[in-house]
Design an enzyme around this catalytic site. Structure first.
Site, PDB file in Angstrom:
ATOM      1  N   HIS A  58       0.867  -1.186   0.000  1.00  0.00           N
ATOM      2  CA  HIS A  58       0.000   0.000   0.000  1.00  0.00           C
ATOM      3  C   HIS A  58       0.896   1.226   0.000  1.00  0.00           C
ATOM      4  O   HIS A  58       1.735   1.401   0.871  1.00  0.00           O
ATOM      5  CB  HIS A  58      -0.921   0.027   1.221  1.00  0.00           C
ATOM      6  CG  HIS A  58      -1.876   1.190   1.194  1.00  0.00           C
ATOM      7  ND1 HIS A  58      -3.135   1.115   0.641  1.00  0.00           N
ATOM      8  CD2 HIS A  58      -1.733   2.465   1.635  1.00  0.00           C
ATOM      9  CE1 HIS A  58      -3.734   2.289   0.742  1.00  0.00           C
ATOM     10  NE2 HIS A  58      -2.901   3.127   1.349  1.00  0.00           N
ATOM     11  N   CYS A  59       0.714   2.082  -0.996  1.00  0.00           N
ATOM     12  CA  CYS A  59       1.559   3.275  -1.136  1.00  0.00           C
ATOM     13  C   CYS A  59       0.756   4.524  -0.772  1.00  0.00           C
ATOM     14  O   CYS A  59      -0.205   4.867  -1.467  1.00  0.00           O
ATOM     15  CB  CYS A  59       2.074   3.383  -2.572  1.00  0.00           C
ATOM     16  SG  CYS A  59       3.098   4.856  -2.853  1.00  0.00           S
ATOM     17  N   PRO A  60       1.136   5.219   0.296  1.00  0.00           N
ATOM     18  CA  PRO A  60       0.400   6.438   0.670  1.00  0.00           C
ATOM     19  C   PRO A  60       0.565   7.550  -0.357  1.00  0.00           C
ATOM     20  O   PRO A  60      -0.300   8.422  -0.465  1.00  0.00           O
ATOM     21  CB  PRO A  60       1.030   6.825   2.020  1.00  0.00           C
ATOM     22  CG  PRO A  60       2.374   6.188   2.016  1.00  0.00           C
ATOM     23  CD  PRO A  60       2.223   4.923   1.241  1.00  0.00           C
TER      24      PRO A  60
END
Length: 311
Positions: free
Chosen positions: A168-170
């Site tokens: 998961h990439c913010p």
């Protein structure tokens, strides 16, 4: 014979305590249940996808603001005041094209369903429709109550199970998964390219200004010009390193057909091994074309893949 609903296990218990429960869950032999991709495609795949996460939204906004800052310095501090018209036009066109492609890739990566498994489909009726044979068991995610296919992992931010979830990439406010990995790779590549381009132009601008009068190098005062260039240099160097490493990591992950989570957890390989070129085509589309580098082109993965519910 046990009913199908008794052959559904919580994935956490199934994998974490397989030895303790194998005798009570019909696991005489490891089997897999082929399921058509259409069956496990989320109903939101054709709709707009957006994660309402405060941290992710802030990071995504910061990403755009940093690109706009670089755009401002490149255009108004370096290119427009330049006496060389050809230099300004060529570099301005190149930088703006790469920046546009980077932001378009970011938008596609952020607003594309990464491969979410339908939520709450682990019902008695649905499991019965799978027509499980004796000895076959399906995994159910206890967090989103979905039947969990092989290579899917639950994301605590998206609150969904994501097929081939890498991480998961913010910065894109989304998971990087099966459906949007291409756009994430393009985003890192184009950001690395505009960072490198900006650094090269900053170096040339400093060299030219040292040889000439600083007041003729920019429409801003000399101290303001230096500060703006130093900040751009710092931003470009930081993002060049970060996105280059991320780009290389993603390409390696695609070539080895092993996601970041699978590498981190050292999960046993349960899927067929393919060549590096086949793995690249699976992400970017078949056949190879310049559309691989376009964030506006949706990859054509060819024939519908078959997913398997691990037992």
């Amino acid at each position: 014979m046990k009913s199908p609903v008794h052959r559904c296990r919580d994935v956490e218990h199934g994998r974490g305590q397989g030895g303790a429960t194998a005798g009570t869950n019909c696991l005489q032999a490891e089997q897999r249940i082929p399921i058509s991709k259409d069956v496990i495609t989320s109903s939101s795949a054709s709709a707009m996808w957006f994660i309402r996460d405060a941290c992710g939204i802030v990071c995504a906004v910061i990403t755009w603001l940093l690109v706009f800052y670089a755009e401002f310095v490149v255009l108004f501090v370096m290119l427009l005041p330049s006496k060389n018209l050809t230099y300004s036009i060529v570099n301005g066109t190149l930088f703006n094209t790469l920046a546009f492609l980077a932001l378009a890739s970011h938008l596609r990566a952020m607003c594309t369903d990464p491969g979410a498994v339908p939520k709450g489909n682990a019902t008695k009726e649905y499991i019965e429709s799978l027509q499980l044979k004796p000895g076959q068991v399906v995994y159910k995610c206890p967090k989103c109550c979905s039947i969990k296919p092989d290579r899917a992992h639950h994301c605590s931010v998206c609150k969904r199970c994501i097929r081939k979830m890498d991480h998961h990439c913010p910065w894109v406010n989304n998971c990087v998964g099966e459906n949007n990995q291409k756009y994430f790779v393009l985003f890192t590549m184009y950001i690395a390219l505009i960072s490198l381009h900006a650094l090269v132009m900053v170096v040339f601008h400093f060299l030219n200004c040292f040889e000439d009068d600083w007041t003729k190098c920019s429409s801003f005062s000399p101290p303001a010009t230096v500060i703006l260039l130093i900040l751009l240099c710092f931003e470009g160097l930081l993002f060049l390193i970060f996105t280059s490493v991320m780009f290389g990591t993603q390409v390696h992950s695609i070539c080895t057909d092993e996601t970041g989570i699978e590498q981190l957890k050292k999960e046993e390989r349960r899927w067929a091994k393919k060549t590096k070129w086949m793995n690249m085509r699976a992400v970017f589309g078949h056949p190879f074309s310049f559309l691989w580098f376009s964030p506006f082109s949706t990859p054509d993965h060819g024939k519908a893949e078959t997913y398997q519910y691990v037992v």
